[in-house]
Structure formats: structure tokens, C-alpha cells
Design a protein around this motif. Structure first.
Motif, PDB file in Angstrom:
ATOM      1  N   ARG A 185       0.957  -1.262  -0.024  1.00  0.00           N
ATOM      2  CA  ARG A 185      -0.009   0.063  -0.076  1.00  0.00           C
ATOM      3  C   ARG A 185       0.957   1.473  -0.040  1.00  0.00           C
ATOM      4  O   ARG A 185       0.522   2.255  -0.601  1.00  0.00           O
ATOM      5  N   ASP A 186       1.925   1.227   0.826  1.00  0.00           N
ATOM      6  CA  ASP A 186       2.688   2.559   0.986  1.00  0.00           C
ATOM      7  C   ASP A 186       3.520   2.733  -0.437  1.00  0.00           C
ATOM      8  O   ASP A 186       4.147   3.766  -0.709  1.00  0.00           O
ATOM      9  N   ARG A 187       3.533   1.718  -1.375  1.00  0.00           N
ATOM     10  CA  ARG A 187       4.298   1.832  -2.858  1.00  0.00           C
ATOM     11  C   ARG A 187       3.214   2.341  -3.877  1.00  0.00           C
ATOM     12  O   ARG A 187       3.446   2.464  -4.767  1.00  0.00           O
ATOM     13  N   LEU A 188       1.779   2.422  -3.528  1.00  0.00           N
ATOM     14  CA  LEU A 188       0.677   2.678  -4.574  1.00  0.00           C
ATOM     15  C   LEU A 188       0.979   4.365  -4.864  1.00  0.00           C
ATOM     16  O   LEU A 188       1.373   5.002  -3.824  1.00  0.00           O
ATOM     17  N   PRO A 189       1.441   4.507  -6.292  1.00  0.00           N
ATOM     18  CA  PRO A 189       1.481   6.059  -6.532  1.00  0.00           C
ATOM     19  C   PRO A 189       0.204   6.929  -6.038  1.00  0.00           C
ATOM     20  O   PRO A 189      -0.803   6.643  -6.379  1.00  0.00           O
ATOM     21  N   ARG A 190       0.734   7.946  -5.379  1.00  0.00           N
ATOM     22  CA  ARG A 190      -0.285   8.846  -5.026  1.00  0.00           C
ATOM     23  C   ARG A 190      -0.449   9.920  -5.882  1.00  0.00           C
ATOM     24  O   ARG A 190       0.196  10.349  -6.831  1.00  0.00           O
ATOM     25  N   GLY A 191      -2.154  10.135  -5.873  1.00  0.00           N
ATOM     26  CA  GLY A 191      -2.489  11.383  -6.858  1.00  0.00           C
ATOM     27  C   GLY A 191      -2.675  10.682  -8.411  1.00  0.00           C
ATOM     28  O   GLY A 191      -3.277   9.484  -8.425  1.00  0.00           O
ATOM     29  N   ARG A 192      -2.593  11.819  -9.292  1.00  0.00           N
ATOM     30  CA  ARG A 192      -3.023  11.324 -10.792  1.00  0.00           C
ATOM     31  C   ARG A 192      -1.964  10.476 -11.178  1.00  0.00           C
ATOM     32  O   ARG A 192      -0.775  10.723 -10.835  1.00  0.00           O
ATOM     33  N   GLN A 193      -2.307   9.816 -11.918  1.00  0.00           N
ATOM     34  CA  GLN A 193      -1.199   8.412 -12.691  1.00  0.00           C
ATOM     35  C   GLN A 193      -0.783   9.271 -14.070  1.00  0.00           C
ATOM     36  O   GLN A 193      -0.110   8.173 -14.841  1.00  0.00           O
ATOM     37  N   TRP A 194      -0.825  10.159 -14.357  1.00  0.00           N
ATOM     38  CA  TRP A 194      -0.174  10.778 -15.540  1.00  0.00           C
ATOM     39  C   TRP A 194      -0.035  12.118 -15.428  1.00  0.00           C
ATOM     40  O   TRP A 194      -0.179  12.937 -14.532  1.00  0.00           O
TER      41      TRP A 194
END
Length: 194
Positions: A185-194
Motif C-alpha cells: 500500500r505504501d508503494r501505490l503511487p499517490r495522486g494522478r497517474q499521468w
């Protein structure tokens, strides 16, 4: 980020305690799965929280395709397939992810809202709005996390959010959360993915 969900719709008189027992027995197996951001073990129970069906429908956010493929083709997915049959497995490309206002709290509810991406919309603006909606959901009282993803084959947008308590402040199908595996979970990219 990559999202995935499959659902098993069960008979109206199905004893959902069978699902609860199954999850209690096997959920820990993904608590340290390499490449997995989160897996929510969720169910809807006919007549509870307005659900018209009995349904078991785990939802995943993956950090890596390799982790997802190892789950699907390495043997772990064969267990539910053997028990319930091979389900249609939906996959979406990640658009946005945000931690919620109570990110450290256990999740009690999940809300999933699927909607078509209408013909004729300007895609950049539509997807930016979806990312903004993810931020809005995560900022609500009781939100654990929120995510948005899109299937570009079917042109379907999905919003998924987890809630700690009370009535979730999101529209869509309401699920009970039985367990949350969150090794990456701590490695899921935060915010917009582009």
C-alpha cells in the motif's frame, strides 16, 4: 497502478458465513504478496445495506503486473476457481489513488461505482475530473482510501473507496470489508497517474 476485480454471485439462500469462514482461513496468504498494493476481501449480503444479491467480490490494486500475473497464473487464483468456477475478471488501468482522512483505520465498508465513459467527451477533461473525484472522496470524514481506474476496452470508469465507519459518503455498490491485505500500500503511487 492496475485495478482488478472478480465477483461470485451466489444463490439467494446461500449461507454467507461460508464466505466469512473462507476469508478468515485464507486471507493472510496475500498479506505479504510481492507486487500487491491492496486486496480487499468484500461481500454483499442480500437484504443487508440494501443489497439485492449475495456476492463475494475481492478488489485489488496492484503495484506490478508481475505480482498480478503470479497471482492469476501461479496457482493462488486456482483456489477460488475450483470452489466457485472461473469468473469474469475485470481489469482497469489506474487513474488516481489517494489515502483518506483516516488512512490508518481498519476499513468496515467499500463502495464501488462503475460508469461508462460517454461518447463524445473530451477524454483528458473526463479523466482529470475522475482524479479530482478521487481526491474529494479521500477528503471525506471516515475515508480510508480512494482510487479511480479505467477500462479502455469497454470505456468504463470505476471509483473504489474504503470507509472506516458510519455511512460512506460515496455512491455505488456497498460492500462489507472482511479483510484488507496491504503489503504494498505504501508503494501505490499517490495522486494522478499521468
Amino acid at each position: 497502478m492496475h485495478a482488478m476485480q472478480y465477483e461470485f454471485t451466489l444463490p439467494a439462500d446461500y449461507d454467507m458465513d461460508i464466505i466469512r469462514s473462507r476469508v478468515a482461513r485464507v486471507a493472510h496468504l496475500l498479506d505479504d504478496w510481492d507486487g500487491l498494493g491492496i486486496k480487499t476481501y468484500v461481500l454483499r449480503e442480500r437484504g443487508v445495506h440494501g443489497s439485492p444479491v449475495n456476492q463475494y467480490g475481492p478488489f485489488y490494486l496492484w503495484n506490478t503486473m508481475e505480482g498480478m500475473n503470479r497471482f492469476l497464473w501461479g496457482g493462488a487464483f486456482q483456489g477460488p476457481v475450483n470452489d466457485f468456477g472461473r469468473p469474469e475478471t475485470r481489469q482497469w488501468t489506474g487513474l488516481a489513488f489517494e489515502e483518506g482522512t483516516v488512512a490508518g483505520s481498519p476499513a468496515a465498508f467499500a463502495v464501488r461505482r462503475r460508469q461508462p465513459v460517454p461518447d463524445g467527451v473530451e477524454l483528458a477533461a473526463f479523466m482529470a475530473d475522475a482524479a479530482s473525484e478521487t481526491e474529494r472522496l479521500a477528503a471525506q470524514d471516515g475515508a480510508v482510501l480512494a482510487a479511480a481506474a479505467v477500462d479502455t476496452r469497454a470505456w468504463e470508469l470505476v471509483h473504489f473507496s474504503l470507509w472506516a465507519h458510519g455511512t460512506p459518503k460515496a455512491d455505488g455498490d456497498l460492500y462489507q470489508v472482511l479483510h484488507l491485505s496491504a503489503p504494498g500500500r505504501d508503494r501505490l503511487p499517490r495522486g494522478r497517474q499521468w
